[in-house]
Design an enzyme around this catalytic site. Structure first.
Site, PDB file in Angstrom:
ATOM      1  N   HIS A   1     106.963  20.801   3.559  1.00 11.04           N
ATOM      2  CA  HIS A   1     106.409  22.027   2.996  1.00 11.04           C
ATOM      3  C   HIS A   1     106.518  23.179   3.990  1.00 11.04           C
ATOM      4  CE1 HIS A   1     104.754  19.613  -0.267  1.00 11.04           C
ATOM      5  NE2 HIS A   1     104.342  20.721  -0.858  1.00 11.04           N
TER       6      HIS A   1
ATOM      7  N   HIS B   1      99.272  16.532   7.351  1.00 11.93           N
ATOM      8  CA  HIS B   1     100.112  16.479   8.545  1.00 11.93           C
ATOM      9  C   HIS B   1      99.300  16.740   9.798  1.00 11.93           C
ATOM     10  CE1 HIS B   1     103.982  16.411   6.389  1.00 11.93           C
ATOM     11  NE2 HIS B   1     103.429  17.282   5.554  1.00 11.93           N
TER      12      HIS B   1
END
Length: 224
Positions: free
Chosen positions: A135, A179
């Site tokens: 992303h 993340h």
């Protein structure tokens, strides 16, 4: 290359070199401190409303909507100028998926242990791994692609909005616990590299015209 994992219980973590393991453990620690600090300073981040907003950002930068909208635009927008943007955008999205998937397959780093897998939008295959953030790479690449290559004359208002969106997507990956900080930093660096690559491999208008016709399977004349 030795794969590495963190934030999980994968047996591959036993094969991580000690120096790299220290870096990964430090990354985990700093990520937790960053998330905790932001949530203390801005409680709304940890609220259901805040999570809903960040999940909307997640969907807005997911590969599937971007591929779908790009292909739809190839069918609907047929001017030569539009074709040049559409085809190069499509190729850039392909570069991004291939590069992120390749690195994830090599490193195989686990996502943070606090991540909720069932809460993730359309995650399959190597995308279950954490390093680098796809992303983040896509957000950075898309923002630079439109502001620098595709629409360099973009107004300052839209430029700020697009760059702000990219920044929000990037930060939200950590706050959503998808993340670690290192994953996102690597994603940002990869997105910038993809931006440079798209400039080197830019496809010209005539080739884009032919490719657009082939993808859309249309014999209609261009509107412009």
């Amino acid at each position: 290359m030795t794969s590495f994992s963190s934030g999980g219980t994968s047996s591959s973590s036993d094969r991580v070199p000690p120096a790299l393991k220290k870096v990964l453990n430090l990354d985990i620690s700093l990520t937790k401190k960053f998330v905790s600090g932001v949530e203390r300073a801005f409680p709304v981040v940890a609220s259901p409303a805040g999570r809903t907003y960040m999940k909307a950002l997640e969907i807005s930068c997911h590969g599937l909507p971007w591929f779908a909208l790009t292909l739809i635009s190839i069918y609907l927008l047929r001017s030569i100028d539009s074709r040049e943007v559409e085809i190069n955008l499509l190729f850039g999205l392909i570069y991004d998926v291939m590069l992120v998937g390749f690195v994830k397959a090599l490193t195989r780093r686990n996502r943070p242990s606090s991540n909720v897998n069932d809460d993730m939008f359309m995650t399959r295959g190597v995308d279950k791994f954490s390093f680098p953030s796809g992303h983040a790479s896509r957000a950075v690449w898309v923002a630079l692609f439109f502001t620098q290559w595709a629409i360099p004359e973009m107004s300052i208002i839209f430029r700020v909005l697009l760059l702000g969106w990219a920044g929000a997507v990037t930060v939200s990956r950590v706050l959503l616990r998808r993340h670690h900080l290192l994953d996102v930093a690597a994603g940002v660096g990869l997105g910038f590299a993809e931006f440079l690559l798209s400039g080197i491999l830019w496809v010209g208008p005539e080739a884009c015209k032919w490719l657009g016709d082939w993808i859309a399977s249309s014999e209609d004349e261009y509107n412009g």
